[in-house]
Design a protein around this motif. Structure first.
Motif, mmCIF file in Angstrom:
data_model
loop_
_atom_site.group_PDB
_atom_site.id
_atom_site.type_symbol
_atom_site.label_atom_id
_atom_site.label_comp_id
_atom_site.label_asym_id
_atom_site.label_seq_id
_atom_site.Cartn_x
_atom_site.Cartn_y
_atom_site.Cartn_z
ATOM 1 N N THR A 521 0.852 -1.182 0.000
ATOM 2 C CA THR A 521 0.000 0.000 0.000
ATOM 3 C C THR A 521 0.884 1.226 0.000
ATOM 4 O O THR A 521 2.061 1.153 0.328
ATOM 5 C CB THR A 521 -0.896 -0.002 1.251
ATOM 6 O OG1 THR A 521 -0.054 -0.041 2.405
ATOM 7 C CG2 THR A 521 -1.835 -1.173 1.241
ATOM 8 N N ASN A 522 0.321 2.370 -0.335
ATOM 9 C CA ASN A 522 1.103 3.598 -0.476
ATOM 10 C C ASN A 522 1.889 3.904 0.798
ATOM 11 O O ASN A 522 1.336 3.997 1.878
ATOM 12 C CB ASN A 522 0.171 4.768 -0.801
ATOM 13 C CG ASN A 522 0.951 5.965 -1.280
ATOM 14 O OD1 ASN A 522 2.003 5.825 -1.872
ATOM 15 N ND2 ASN A 522 0.402 7.136 -1.014
ATOM 16 N N GLY A 523 3.206 4.043 0.648
ATOM 17 C CA GLY A 523 4.051 4.370 1.778
ATOM 18 C C GLY A 523 4.457 3.188 2.628
ATOM 19 O O GLY A 523 5.107 3.351 3.643
ATOM 20 N N TRP A 524 4.084 1.983 2.221
ATOM 21 C CA TRP A 524 4.369 0.786 3.021
ATOM 22 C C TRP A 524 5.687 0.190 2.533
ATOM 23 O O TRP A 524 5.751 -0.503 1.549
ATOM 24 C CB TRP A 524 3.230 -0.203 2.827
ATOM 25 C CG TRP A 524 3.272 -1.399 3.727
ATOM 26 C CD1 TRP A 524 3.613 -2.662 3.397
ATOM 27 C CD2 TRP A 524 2.929 -1.449 5.108
ATOM 28 N NE1 TRP A 524 3.508 -3.494 4.476
ATOM 29 C CE2 TRP A 524 3.091 -2.769 5.553
ATOM 30 C CE3 TRP A 524 2.509 -0.488 6.033
ATOM 31 C CZ2 TRP A 524 2.847 -3.176 6.863
ATOM 32 C CZ3 TRP A 524 2.266 -0.898 7.334
ATOM 33 C CH2 TRP A 524 2.436 -2.230 7.736
ATOM 34 N N ALA A 525 6.781 0.497 3.214
ATOM 35 C CA ALA A 525 8.104 0.067 2.776
ATOM 36 C C ALA A 525 8.644 -1.028 3.695
ATOM 37 O O ALA A 525 8.053 -1.355 4.726
ATOM 38 C CB ALA A 525 9.052 1.256 2.755
ATOM 39 N N ILE A 526 9.787 -1.578 3.300
ATOM 40 C CA ILE A 526 10.403 -2.669 4.054
ATOM 41 C C ILE A 526 10.617 -2.285 5.516
ATOM 42 O O ILE A 526 10.361 -3.067 6.426
ATOM 43 C CB ILE A 526 11.759 -3.053 3.414
ATOM 44 C CG1 ILE A 526 11.532 -3.758 2.077
ATOM 45 C CG2 ILE A 526 12.568 -3.955 4.336
ATOM 46 C CD1 ILE A 526 10.934 -5.129 2.181
ATOM 47 N N GLU A 527 11.084 -1.054 5.729
ATOM 48 C CA GLU A 527 11.351 -0.610 7.100
ATOM 49 C C GLU A 527 10.066 -0.598 7.921
ATOM 50 O O GLU A 527 10.067 -0.929 9.109
ATOM 51 C CB GLU A 527 11.983 0.781 7.069
ATOM 52 C CG GLU A 527 12.848 1.101 8.276
ATOM 53 C CD GLU A 527 14.002 0.130 8.429
ATOM 54 O OE1 GLU A 527 14.299 -0.210 9.593
ATOM 55 O OE2 GLU A 527 14.580 -0.292 7.416
ATOM 56 N N ASP A 528 8.950 -0.220 7.259
ATOM 57 C CA ASP A 528 7.654 -0.224 7.952
ATOM 58 C C ASP A 528 7.256 -1.645 8.346
ATOM 59 O O ASP A 528 6.734 -1.882 9.440
ATOM 60 C CB ASP A 528 6.575 0.379 7.053
ATOM 61 C CG ASP A 528 6.855 1.831 6.723
ATOM 62 O OD1 ASP A 528 6.623 2.226 5.564
ATOM 63 O OD2 ASP A 528 7.313 2.560 7.618
ATOM 64 N N VAL A 529 7.510 -2.580 7.426
ATOM 65 C CA VAL A 529 7.142 -3.981 7.689
ATOM 66 C C VAL A 529 7.952 -4.522 8.855
ATOM 67 O O VAL A 529 7.424 -5.199 9.749
ATOM 68 C CB VAL A 529 7.379 -4.842 6.427
ATOM 69 C CG1 VAL A 529 7.043 -6.297 6.713
ATOM 70 C CG2 VAL A 529 6.530 -4.333 5.276
ATOM 71 N N ILE A 533 6.452 -6.003 12.369
ATOM 72 C CA ILE A 533 6.785 -7.342 12.890
ATOM 73 C C ILE A 533 7.330 -7.229 14.312
ATOM 74 O O ILE A 533 6.954 -8.003 15.205
ATOM 75 C CB ILE A 533 7.814 -8.031 11.965
ATOM 76 C CG1 ILE A 533 7.156 -8.383 10.624
ATOM 77 C CG2 ILE A 533 8.371 -9.293 12.625
ATOM 78 C CD1 ILE A 533 8.137 -8.890 9.568
ATOM 79 N N GLY A 534 8.215 -6.259 14.530
ATOM 80 C CA GLY A 534 8.771 -6.068 15.871
ATOM 81 C C GLY A 534 7.695 -5.760 16.894
ATOM 82 O O GLY A 534 7.692 -6.313 18.003
ATOM 83 N N LYS A 535 6.744 -4.894 16.539
ATOM 84 C CA LYS A 535 5.674 -4.508 17.462
ATOM 85 C C LYS A 535 4.748 -5.677 17.789
ATOM 86 O O LYS A 535 4.364 -5.873 18.940
ATOM 87 C CB LYS A 535 4.864 -3.352 16.865
ATOM 88 C CG LYS A 535 5.606 -2.021 16.875
ATOM 89 C CD LYS A 535 4.783 -0.910 16.255
ATOM 90 C CE LYS A 535 5.525 0.423 16.289
ATOM 91 N NZ LYS A 535 4.776 1.515 15.621
ATOM 92 N N LEU A 536 4.381 -6.470 16.763
ATOM 93 C CA LEU A 536 3.449 -7.576 17.031
ATOM 94 C C LEU A 536 4.114 -8.650 17.898
ATOM 95 O O LEU A 536 3.458 -9.289 18.730
ATOM 96 C CB LEU A 536 2.894 -8.150 15.730
ATOM 97 C CG LEU A 536 3.748 -9.063 14.846
ATOM 98 C CD1 LEU A 536 3.675 -10.515 15.288
ATOM 99 C CD2 LEU A 536 3.249 -8.960 13.390
#
Length: 657
Positions: A521-529, A533-536
């Motif tokens: 989705t717009n603005g959803w980059a690897i760093e965001d992913v 993952i870290g938060k969940l």
């Protein structure tokens, strides 16, 4: 007639046998069987033959006794130079194979100190004292006699495999030895187990050279790797300072006259890589030759080793063959190299991959990439590439990367973003990514004719690869290789990529450069992913629900990136010594959310970053070893997975924890 160990016949024995028609029976126990005078076929003329053969057998028996004494003395004195001189004084080069076998078989039954000494001695006397063919034959005899050795040395398979691996790493045994000997051995022979252990247990591991060199502890504080490092250091210092007297002193202090070919080899390669230092380096070798510090045999051997590896050098130094030929001519004209002693440098290009295979793959790659730009289905790309079996021909991965970026540069921002997303999702080995970008950089001048903005676009792709952890910043120097002209388009690309990475808030800017319009989705980059993952995982560890955590992982919609879930989970377990997250991985695996391939990649990434992790958690390696064994028991990992054999080699550790 005693044919020697394993039925081997020396050159002297062959000369006698093939020059006369003798009927002689040979065995491996040292018994001699000559023609009987009462035999109806006996002829008195054969007395000459039997007399000569008795002399040969007598000489061989003497050699055996002296070889054992020389080995014992070497283990007691640790004097490689005296040992080499004693072997030369024997003047029986055709029995060199027996010394190799005796040295290693005696070391195998001793401590690590003697094993390391044996490996160092072989590397020192290779080529000058013992002919390479004799070394090869000695190892062959050892492999063939593995069934006998194991009676007295229970760990023969592992120890002999390590000796073979060490010989390959030290460049005294060709890698082809493994396959040739495995094919020649009978089924069920212990030698086959030795070969398999050497190949799969040692030589297939990432950073295997360093591991093998250190396996016996470098007990003399002078392993071959240490000597190589000292040679590199003294040459680098000399290239900068130009202090020839100091360089000569350092070479003397090394006290490895039988390893001087390494100095020649490294100096010539450095001269090929650093044009400005060429004159200094050649002058150093010339002086070392004139002062008899480096003998002509070592000089020839150093050049020969470069000729043997010239095709591999050409991958990093495009005009390596022409440069080497020029250096050979200069050395010969100055009188310190006998060019006639060298084999010719072949200028016929060595094809790593057949032209037909490359053409066929390029067509398939183009189709796969175009389909991806239409659908955005990363899973489908992974599936298509797996069906191509790229692991058998690694060069094709670099070709795919080049084709992906070339097609994206000729399209809109959406496709550029998708290309970067795909590149970070494929998880190709660093070497293949480097090779792919190197190909792009080298062809940038031609690309600029069709794509005027190639500098900006290619620099952004390169910077994005660093931000996405596909490459390490250090790889930018490797991609440049120092061979680019200052005014070339490729050099401009590298300069701009470094500039982009050095800018303030560069990571965020580069991640948003194409609007995040790819398959995410717009603005959803690897760093965001990674952040998600870290938060969940943190939420789950603090008391979250397993089912909810699994749902969140699924909703990420990135099954090809689940190795990041595995990696972060393992790091969390090691750092906090809590087993709760393990149960989440177990649920993900059992429900098919995380596949065995993604499990292997995740474990592999942690394995490759263990040294860094140990800085914060001293027993990280021990903990990780236990986790690997647990994972094997429950079927997450293949049984051949080990701490030293990971998904792929990332020596620079570009995937940070």
């Amino acid at each position: 007639m005693d044919l020697g160990e394993g039925g081997y016949m020396s050159n002297e024995q062959k000369e006698v046998l093939y020059s006369k028609d003798c009927a002689i029976k040979g065995d491996t126990d040292g018994d001699n069987h000559f023609m009987d005078a009462n035999d109806p076929n006996y002829s008195s003329s054969e007395d000459i033959d039997t007399t000569a053969l008795k002399d040969i057998n007598k000489r061989f028996d003497e050699y055996k006794k002296k070889a054992s004494i020389i080995v014992e003395e070497y283990f007691a004195t640790d004097d490689a130079i005296s040992t080499a001189n004693e072997l030369k004084d024997l003047e029986m080069p055709s029995y060199g194979y027996y010394f190799v076998k005796k040295l290693i078989s005696m070391a195998m039954d001793r401590h690590d100190k003697e094993k390391e000494m044996a490996a160092l001695l072989l590397s020192s006397i290779y080529g000058d004292v013992i002919d390479p063919r004799q070394v090869y034959m000695g190892f062959r005899k050892l492999v063939e006699s593995a069934d006998d050795l194991i009676v007295d040395i229970p760990d023969t398979v592992d120890v002999l495999a390590l000796f073979i691996a060490r010989a390959v790493v030290d460049d005294i045994l060709p890698p082809a030895f493994l396959k040739k000997e495995a094919d020649a051995l009978p089924d069920g022979a212990k030698g086959i187990d030795v070969i398999k252990r050497a190949e799969k247990g040692y030589l297939s591991a990432p950073l295997h050279a360093e591991i093998i060199e250190r396996r016996w502890g470098g007990s003399r504080n002078k392993t071959v790797e240490d000597v190589k490092a000292k040679i590199d250091n003294l040459l680098v210092e000399y290239a900068v300072s130009g202090d020839k007297k100091e360089a000569i002193r350092c070479i003397n202090d090394l006290k490895v006259p039988f390893f001087h070919h390494q100095i020649v080899k490294r100096a010539i390669i450095m001269a090929m890589e650093r044009k400005k230092a060429e004159g200094k380096l050649l002058d150093l070798l010339k002086t070392a030759s004139e002062e008899c510090l480096i003998n002509s045999s070592q000089i020839s051997k150093g050049f020969t080793r470069i000729i043997d590896m010239i095709d591999d050098l050409s991958l990093d130094i495009p005009n390596a063959k022409e440069l080497l030929q020029s250096l050979i001519s200069k050395a010969a004209s100055e009188g310190w190299l006998c060019a006639s002693s060298l084999k010719q440098v072949s200028f016929s290009p060595k094809k790593l991959v057949g032209d037909s295979i490359v053409r066929a793959f390029k067509a398939k790659a183009q189709s796969i990439i175009q389909e991806y730009f239409l659908t955005g289905d990363v899973l489908e790309v992974n599936s298509c590439l797996e069906s191509e079996n790229l692991s058998s021909i690694p060069e094709l991965k670099a070709i795919f990367i080049k084709r992906l970026i070339m097609l994206a540069m000729d399209r809109k921002k959406r496709e550029k973003e998708m290309a970067s997303v795909l590149l970070s999702s494929l998880y190709f080995p660093a070497d293949d990514v480097v090779n792919g970008f190197t190909m792009l950089i080298e062809s940038a001048d031609d690309t600029a004719l069709d794509i005027p903005v190639v500098v900006e676009d290619l620099a952004m792709f390169l910077a994005r690869a660093v931000v996405d952890d596909v490459l390490a910043p250090l790889h930018l120097e490797e991609i440049g290789g120092g061979s680019l002209k200052p005014d070339s388009v490729g050099n401009q690309v590298l300069i701009m990529a470094k500039s982009l990475l050095n800018a303030r808030l560069s990571g965020e800017r580069i991640l948003r450069c194409w609007g995040g319009g790819g398959s995410y989705t717009n603005g959803w980059a690897i760093e965001d992913v990674k952040d998600q993952i870290g938060k969940l995982l943190e939420e789950f560890e603090s008391g979250g629900d397993t089912r909810e955590a699994c749902r969140c992982i699924t909703e990420l919609g990135m099954p090809f990136f689940h190795h990041e879930v595995v990696k972060k989970s393992l790091v969390m377990i090691i750092e906090k010594k809590q087993d709760r997250v393990w149960r989440l991985l177990e649920e993900c695996f059992n429900t098919g959310i995380i596949t065995q391939i993604q499990m292997s990649k995740g474990f592999g990434r942690v394995s490759e970053a263990l040294d860094d992790l140990c800085l914060d958690v001293p027993d990280a390696k021990k903990q990780f070893g236990s986790l690997v064994e647990r994972a094997k028991l429950v079927g997450w990992l293949d049984s051949c997975f080990s701490l030293n054999k990971t998904a792929h080699s990332m020596e620079n550790g570009f995937h940070s924890l």
